[in-house]
Design an enzyme around this catalytic site. Structure first.
Site, PDB file in Angstrom:
ATOM      1  N   GLY A  35       8.406  -5.468   4.042  1.00 32.51           N
ATOM      2  CA  GLY A  35       9.473  -4.801   4.767  1.00 32.51           C
ATOM      3  C   GLY A  35      10.806  -5.148   4.136  1.00 32.51           C
ATOM      4  O   GLY A  35      11.406  -6.168   4.435  1.00 32.51           O
ATOM      5  N   LYS A  51      -3.227   2.398  -2.371  1.00 31.09           N
ATOM      6  CA  LYS A  51      -2.813   3.353  -1.351  1.00 31.09           C
ATOM      7  C   LYS A  51      -3.965   3.563  -0.375  1.00 31.09           C
ATOM      8  O   LYS A  51      -5.113   3.666  -0.771  1.00 31.09           O
ATOM      9  CB  LYS A  51      -2.438   4.684  -2.028  1.00 31.09           C
ATOM     10  CG  LYS A  51      -2.066   5.775  -1.056  1.00 31.09           C
ATOM     11  CD  LYS A  51      -0.946   6.681  -1.538  1.00 31.09           C
ATOM     12  CE  LYS A  51      -0.520   7.606  -0.412  1.00 31.09           C
ATOM     13  NZ  LYS A  51       0.091   6.910   0.731  1.00 31.09           N
ATOM     14  N   ASN A  68       9.593   8.315   4.687  1.00 33.77           N
ATOM     15  CA  ASN A  68       8.588   9.065   3.942  1.00 33.77           C
ATOM     16  C   ASN A  68       7.617   9.667   4.927  1.00 33.77           C
ATOM     17  O   ASN A  68       7.387   9.125   6.009  1.00 33.77           O
ATOM     18  CB  ASN A  68       7.847   8.164   2.944  1.00 33.77           C
ATOM     19  CG  ASN A  68       6.686   7.437   3.575  1.00 33.77           C
ATOM     20  OD1 ASN A  68       5.610   8.016   3.774  1.00 33.77           O
ATOM     21  ND2 ASN A  68       6.872   6.176   3.915  1.00 33.77           N
ATOM     22  N   ASN A 121       4.173  -2.365   8.882  1.00 34.58           N
ATOM     23  CA  ASN A 121       4.197  -0.996   8.398  1.00 34.58           C
ATOM     24  C   ASN A 121       5.583  -0.415   8.724  1.00 34.58           C
ATOM     25  O   ASN A 121       6.432  -1.098   9.295  1.00 34.58           O
ATOM     26  CB  ASN A 121       3.081  -0.170   9.059  1.00 34.58           C
ATOM     27  CG  ASN A 121       2.572   0.922   8.111  1.00 34.58           C
ATOM     28  OD1 ASN A 121       3.368   1.575   7.439  1.00 34.58           O
ATOM     29  ND2 ASN A 121       1.264   1.132   8.056  1.00 34.58           N
ATOM     30  N   SER A 125       0.830  -1.202   0.000  1.00 33.41           N
ATOM     31  CA  SER A 125       0.000   0.000   0.000  1.00 33.41           C
ATOM     32  C   SER A 125       0.869   1.259   0.000  1.00 33.41           C
ATOM     33  O   SER A 125       1.838   1.357   0.745  1.00 33.41           O
ATOM     34  CB  SER A 125      -0.895  -0.008   1.243  1.00 33.41           C
ATOM     35  OG  SER A 125      -1.668   1.168   1.274  1.00 33.41           O
ATOM     36  N   ASN A 151      -5.498  -0.277   7.476  1.00 35.38           N
ATOM     37  CA  ASN A 151      -4.246   0.353   7.908  1.00 35.38           C
ATOM     38  C   ASN A 151      -4.485   1.074   9.231  1.00 35.38           C
ATOM     39  O   ASN A 151      -5.006   2.178   9.248  1.00 35.38           O
ATOM     40  CB  ASN A 151      -3.764   1.322   6.819  1.00 35.38           C
ATOM     41  CG  ASN A 151      -2.515   2.055   7.233  1.00 35.38           C
ATOM     42  OD1 ASN A 151      -1.910   1.768   8.266  1.00 35.38           O
ATOM     43  ND2 ASN A 151      -2.102   3.011   6.409  1.00 35.38           N
ATOM     44  N   CYS A 186      -0.396   3.694  10.363  1.00 32.38           N
ATOM     45  CA  CYS A 186       0.351   4.713   9.624  1.00 32.38           C
ATOM     46  C   CYS A 186       1.020   5.670  10.611  1.00 32.38           C
ATOM     47  O   CYS A 186       0.348   6.310  11.411  1.00 32.38           O
ATOM     48  CB  CYS A 186      -0.554   5.502   8.692  1.00 32.38           C
ATOM     49  SG  CYS A 186       0.375   6.747   7.778  1.00 32.38           S
TER      50      CYS A 186
HETATM   51  C1  LIG Z   1       6.138   6.297   0.276  1.00 31.70           C
HETATM   52  C2  LIG Z   1       5.411   5.280   1.088  1.00 31.70           C
HETATM   53  C3  LIG Z   1       4.035   5.400   1.275  1.00 31.70           C
HETATM   54  C4  LIG Z   1       3.334   4.475   2.031  1.00 31.70           C
HETATM   55  N1  LIG Z   1       1.998   4.604   2.188  1.00 31.70           N
HETATM   56  C5  LIG Z   1       1.296   3.654   2.876  1.00 31.70           C
HETATM   57  C6  LIG Z   1      -0.126   3.711   2.976  1.00 31.70           C
HETATM   58  O1  LIG Z   1      -0.767   4.586   2.447  1.00 31.70           O
HETATM   59  N2  LIG Z   1      -0.755   2.729   3.682  1.00 31.70           N
HETATM   60  C7  LIG Z   1      -0.075   1.703   4.284  1.00 31.70           C
HETATM   61  O2  LIG Z   1      -0.704   0.836   4.896  1.00 31.70           O
HETATM   62  N3  LIG Z   1       1.274   1.614   4.195  1.00 31.70           N
HETATM   63  C8  LIG Z   1       1.970   2.566   3.509  1.00 31.70           C
HETATM   64  N4  LIG Z   1       3.346   2.454   3.401  1.00 31.70           N
HETATM   65  C9  LIG Z   1       4.027   1.320   4.040  1.00 31.70           C
HETATM   66  C10 LIG Z   1       4.271   0.179   3.052  1.00 31.70           C
HETATM   67  O3  LIG Z   1       3.074  -0.343   2.547  1.00 31.70           O
HETATM   68  C11 LIG Z   1       5.087  -0.943   3.710  1.00 31.70           C
HETATM   69  O4  LIG Z   1       4.359  -1.454   4.798  1.00 31.70           O
HETATM   70  C12 LIG Z   1       6.429  -0.485   4.225  1.00 31.70           C
HETATM   71  O5  LIG Z   1       6.982   0.489   3.360  1.00 31.70           O
HETATM   72  C13 LIG Z   1       7.439  -1.612   4.390  1.00 31.70           C
HETATM   73  O6  LIG Z   1       7.689  -2.284   3.179  1.00 31.70           O
HETATM   74  P1  LIG Z   1       8.912  -1.906   2.185  1.00 31.70           P
HETATM   75  O7  LIG Z   1      10.167  -1.903   3.012  1.00 31.70           O
HETATM   76  O8  LIG Z   1       8.896  -2.968   1.134  1.00 31.70           O
HETATM   77  O9  LIG Z   1       8.626  -0.564   1.630  1.00 31.70           O
HETATM   78  C14 LIG Z   1       4.038   3.399   2.640  1.00 31.70           C
HETATM   79  C15 LIG Z   1       5.411   3.277   2.457  1.00 31.70           C
HETATM   80  C16 LIG Z   1       6.107   4.190   1.690  1.00 31.70           C
HETATM   81  C17 LIG Z   1       7.579   4.023   1.534  1.00 31.70           C
END
Ligand SMILES: Cc1cc2nc3c(=O)[nH]c(=O)nc-3n(C[C@H](O)[C@H](O)[C@H](O)COP(=O)(O)O)c2cc1C
Ligand SMILES: Cc1cc2nc3c(=O)[nH]c(=O)nc-3n(C[C@H](O)[C@H](O)[C@H](O)COP(=O)(O)OP(=O)(O)OC[C@H]3O[C@@H](n4cnc5c(N)ncnc54)[C@H](O)[C@@H]3O)c2cc1C
Ligand SMILES: Cc1cc2nc3c(=O)[nH]c(=O)nc-3n(C[C@H](O)[C@H](O)[C@H](O)COP(=O)(O)OP(=O)(O)OC[C@H]3O[C@@H](n4cnc5c(N)ncnc54)[C@H](O)[C@@H]3O)c2cc1C
Ligand SMILES: Cc1cc2nc3c(=O)[nH]c(=O)nc-3n(C[C@H](O)[C@H](O)[C@H](O)COP(=O)(O)O)c2cc1C
Ligand code: FES
Ligand code: FES
Lengths: 310, 283, 310, 283
Positions: A248, A47, A71, A196, A23, A129, A132
């Site tokens: 993650g 998202k 972020n 998250n 997401s 979610n 956040c």
């Molecule tokens: C730019 C950005 C925006 C994100 N927006 C959301 C979001 O809207 N809702 C959500 O549940 N997680 C959000 N996340 C978290 C990711 O879905 C994920 O849980 C987290 O980044 C860990 O995974 P990764 O290391 O592969 O990025 C966001 C992450 C990033 C980097």
């Protein structure tokens, strides 16, 4: 040729393969469709959407960190109306499997969002979610406490009706993630999404101020993978029958396999897509090779394998 | 439903470095990109991965296309002008001929060209001048008058290669320290030049402060102003929402992605004042 | 030449500069003395010592991770008797400033250790490690809860007597680190050490088992720096007058400055010493250059500067 | 108080790669290390940083010294034999002549040499043979008989350079797949060879499983056995406690650091049986 049954299940829903987008890391899908057919994904997780259009936070919204990034988007989005009018029909039209992520400022908002999703066809699950970190007040992170987590999940359950699987997305920034998982499992979720981002901060040593306009941000990327693996392992050990969508720091098939062995039934690709728009496809192909190499015929036999011994 | 495909001609390729030359404080680098060059328009950018697969840098860096040559002796090529600034750009500048980099492009919006010929002023700050030379050529071929104004803190930092000057009707330099051209900030010289050259449209590229000052002037003169903005980008392809700028929207504000709705944007739409943005965000 | 007053204070004690070694990352000092004079350090923080000799965990005890590493040493050490007989006299003899880190399995053990330290001369402070993740039972991580944290700190205060500063070392793996900090500040600590490692896991995708013998381990290194900066910033904001020994992924002067701007009064170098035995000296020199460049004449003016604005 | 200084001749230097040649599945690499070479004894190792300062790999990798040449045409040099295995070793093997690496050495204990001349057997598995050739030369110069036994899974993986064989009285090869020498695991051949060569002391270097099997044999024959062990090392200089092996201590167990109390250790002191270790740890 060795064949692999690559499909996976979350609740009552079946997905052709376990590689999802995370997401907030694939926007609403169209941006990535130039790079690969979205139907090759197990699912796209949208998202997190809120009831009203939301501007999000001021810039700068990002800072690169060693093997990771911060972020602070602040849940910018068009609101549920525009989302259901524009984004969902396009994805459904493309025959992409869709998991809708929802976020609210209050328990009621989650209820309202769930009621809106109830009637929508073509959705495979809802990811709630509750974790956040990019909200003004960390007291708003429902997943910090069992009671607030349960309140949200119950509001979702009451309002969503039918058999749409409910997946609760948890935060690693808690003293005991198993306790939080337990509370939402008891409240009846069909799956968990772990993890998250971690709450972090970068200070710009030139301006000598926090680099992000929102000061703190969410840490993601390979840096956090050991935390994700640990959280998934702990929660799968406690609840071996609850499917986990793991995420993650996954950027290769090896990384995805690590989360799966720990207990994930599916793996979401987040930050890796920023460095490589084709990351999800790379992971999908590498993972299937690794599974076949290790003699797996059914992907699901690999889930949680690290708990079972050889 | 969205009418056009986002990132519609973007491809991810492994691009060979075919030239890397120091040009004052900048590096002028040429990459073999094959067919990508044919799709690149002035204003577009490319996003390049930093370091090898074991690098602690996980994000790409964006660079404006200086020139795209469709059919050269090496096939299509794309040229960039890079300031070695932090770790990413310094790494890129130290790539040698024959090495390959992971490159995505062309990305983002391009400068819009006026439908009838007009007097255009192209304003560049530092390496921000790079994308303006290809635009100058395009405008000149369309019959426009092209006045170019390039500024920097000091003479050495003005990027203005000889062959780039071919297409311009006039070239004015400004430096903050007076080491070349007009002494002072680039924006100070602009009003007089607008009058002198009867400018009808402004194109600009450079630091946000400069763009903001020019936006104010363009508003005063009531002339169109397209600017190429630069915000921190994590993905470059529209999926992360980090690269946004605030634009006027109904009675409030909207954050738009500069990687797909920019970098070239209508300066009049952008809310340049930081305080206004903060107030609107918290209202 | 511009001069910089580089000294810093924790409680009643003054240190010539703010660069310390991190507990468990410099053993008892002698190993590093081949590379630089230990007296050039602000202080050496010794490996957490327990009452009895302790074997520690089985191997493998480490796994490299992206921009970080996991360790699961399990507090191997000679026990307080041998420590006071061999290690302390050597350090005192060398005129090195020493901060002794202590760890216990029970509140009583912390009390016993404090009583033993009471009589020892040449020590500058005691760091109370209530946050080691490498214990068999995570329930033993005292810093997970305010009440257990307070119990330990009170046992230390009662037994240590005199004016030896007490520094409590906290874990980032909690829902609300400010709450834990508050509890120990109220219990009378003179300083806080932030942060200990994050609980993590790596799974070896070849053996398909956790890579560490102890399964989970502590994540350290640059990967966790954004979490350290955030924790220090939050705690300094809540308690601007409590000195913080900051640590977590510092390997350059820039990194140290980041922690200091967030609110650290001193910075410990941990994992960086594994990659570079001279890391502490590199950080010390780079940091002093950066402070001078930014016009600081007194190191202490930089502490928490990111909170104050320019 | 501790009598000797730990890491007493170790220095951290930037060492130039002066040769890098493939040797079967291994890379034979030579580094210019100046005076460090003079302090290196057979059994010592060096620790090399992986990648540049922007690398996601934050830990060094340890490599046994194959040869140290005090005064060569390039000053002192140290030679290593490296198996490109994971990311770190693969990175190192792709360094080209003229590049520099960050190297610390010499580290760890060296092989002890018998006070009177004795029949020595040197047993190496895979790249584990590397440090044995310098030892063979040393022992031969002291008047010892040197029998060398080298094993690997397959013929190509036996590291046995021609010039290395000069100093040995006999050389026996074993391969798991029978592609060279005796068919079978190296340890299977050892008892017969010990009898044949009247071995009085064993030196070994190779995978832990092999060392453990040899330790059992040495115990049965009641002969001294020095082995060079290999545990995952985070620091290489004694500060992290990750690299330990369990040794017998009073009625129990003690973990000693293989980077400063090893890698060369008395095999009889080590507790090889994993189950015994686990039981002792939890008693
Ligand atoms: C730019 C950005 C925006 C994100 N927006 C959301 C979001 O809207 N809702 C959500 O549940 N997680 C959000 N996340 C978290 C990711 O879905 C994920 O849980 C987290 O980044 C860990 O995974 P990764 O290391 O592969 O990025 C966001 C992450 C990033 C980097
Ligand atoms: C559309 C666009 C076009 C660009 N064109 C050019 C060009 O033609 N030539 C050139 O030299 N540079 C250009 N840049 C800037 C370039 O992308 C890098 O930001 C710059 O080189 C600094 O990166 P670094 O890794 O060296 O520095 P670092 O300071 O190490 O960068 C750290 C991080 O901050 C981000 N960042 C820091 N400052 C900026 C900034 N001002 N703008 C955007 N991101 C930032 C980077 O993306 C990176 O993730 C452009 C940026 C954008 C967005
Ligand atoms: C005293 C000593 C001497 C050595 N001598 C040599 C030699 O002469 N030639 C040679 O090719 N290699 C040697 N090694 C092994 C070498 O240090 C690396 O472990 C090996 O090259 C794999 O590293 P990698 O980065 O390629 O693999 P990766 O799998 O990427 O390594 C990941 C991490 O695991 C650790 N690790 C994994 N396996 C081992 C292992 N078996 N032993 C120690 N650490 C491990 C590494 O230190 C690293 O931190 C020696 C190791 C030690 C401890
Ligand atoms: C190998 C290792 C051993 C450690 N042992 C201890 C310890 O005994 N006591 C303690 O309080 N912290 C211990 N730590 C934690 C460090 O002191 C430090 O808090 C942490 O590693 C974060 O800093 P860094 O990223 O600079 O390493 C240890 C860390 C490592 C890597
Ligand atoms: S850089 Fe990711 S949306 Fe623009
Ligand atoms: S490798 Fe760190 S103590 Fe041996």
């Amino acid at each position: 040729m060795t064949t692999l049954d690559y499909s996976t299940k979350i609740g009552s829903k079946r997905f052709s393969n376990p590689i999802f987008t995370a997401s907030g890391c694939a926007s609403s899908g169209q941006e990535l469709s130039q790079f690969f057919p979205l139907t090759d994904l197990g699912a796209i997780v949208t998202k997190s959407i809120m009831t009203k259009p939301r501007t999000g936070r001021n810039t700068p919204r990002m800072a690169e960190t060693p093997s990771g990034m911060l972020n602070s988007i602040g849940l910018q989005g068009p609101g549920i109306d525009a989302f259901l009018e524009n984004d969902i029909p396009w994805l459904v039209d493309q025959k992409v499997k869709v998991i809708v992520s929802i976020a609210g400022e209050t328990v009621e908002e989650y209820g309202v969002l769930s009621r809106r999703l109830r009637a929508v066809s073509g959705i495979s699950a809802v990811e709630v979610n509750i974790s956040c970190p990019n909200v003004e007040n960390r007291g708003q992170v429902f997943a910090c406490h069992p009671d607030t987590s349960v309140a949200v999940i119950e509001a979702v359950r009451r309002n969503i009706g039918g058999e749409l699987p409910i997946v609760a997305k948890l935060s690693p920034d808690v003293t005991d993630i198993v306790e939080i998982a337990k509370s939402v499992v008891n409240a009846g979720v069909d799956g968990l999404a772990l993890i998250n981002t971690l709450l972090g901060m970068v200070i710009d040593v030139n301006t000598m101020k926090p680099k992000l306009a929102g000061k703190t941000g969410g840490l993601s990327g390979p840096a956090i993978r050991p935390v994700a693996v640990r959280a998934i392992y702990q929660v799968h050990q406690a609840f071996p029958n609850i499917p986990i969508v793991g995420m993650g720091g996954v950027s290769t098939g090896r990384d995805a396999l690590e989360l799966i062995l720990a207990g994930a039934s599916a793996v979401s690709i987040g930050t890796a897509s920023f460095g490589n728009p084709n990351a999800a496809m790379l992971v999908k192909n590498q993972l299937s090779d690794l599974l076949i190499e290790r003699g797996f015929k059914d992907f699901r036999d690999a889930i949680g394998f690290a708990h079972r011994g050889v | 439903m969205i009418p056009h495909r986002i990132n519609k001609s973007a491809v991810q390729i492994s691009a060979e470095v075919i030239s890397n030359k120091k040009f004052g404080p900048y590096h002028h680098m040429v990459f073999a990109v094959g067919e990508m060059a044919a799709n690149s328009r002035p204003g577009n950018f490319v996003a390049i991965a930093i370091g090898d697969s074991q690098s602690a840098h996980i994000l790409r860096r964006a660079f404006a296309v200086y020139r795209a040559i469709d059919k050269g002796p090496m096939g299509g090529s794309i040229e960039l002008v890079i300031a070695p600034h932090g770790q990413g750009s310094t790494w890129l500048c130290s790539r040698t001929v024959g090495e390959f980099v992971d490159l995505i492009g062309p990305l983002g919006t391009a400068f819009g060209v006026p439908s009838s010929n007009a007097n255009a002023m192209l304003i560049g700050g530092g390496y921000g001048s790079a994308p303006l030379f290809a635009l100058a050529e395009l405008l000149k071929n369309r019959g426009c008058r092209v006045d170019m104004v390039l500024g920097a803190s000091t003479a050495a930092k003005i990027f203005a290669p000889l062959e780039g000057k071919r297409s311009v009707s006039s070239l004015t330099l400004t430096t903050d320290d007076g080491s070349a051209g007009i002494h002072g900030q680039i924006s100070e010289a602009i009003p007089r030049l607008i009058r002198e050259y009867k400018t009808e449209v402004i194109y600009s590229c450079g630091p946000m402060g400069m763009l903001s000052a020019i936006a104010k002037i363009a508003e005063d003169f009531d002339i169109a102003h397209q600017c190429s903005v630069e915000e921190s980008m994590a993905c470059g392809i529209g999926v992360c929402m980090t690269c946004v700028v605030p634009i006027k929207y109904e009675s409030g504000i909207k954050m738009v992605r500069t990687c797909i709705d920019g970098p070239v944007m209508d300066a009049a739409e952008i809310i340049w004042d930081k305080k206004t943005v903060t107030d609107l965000l918290h209202s």
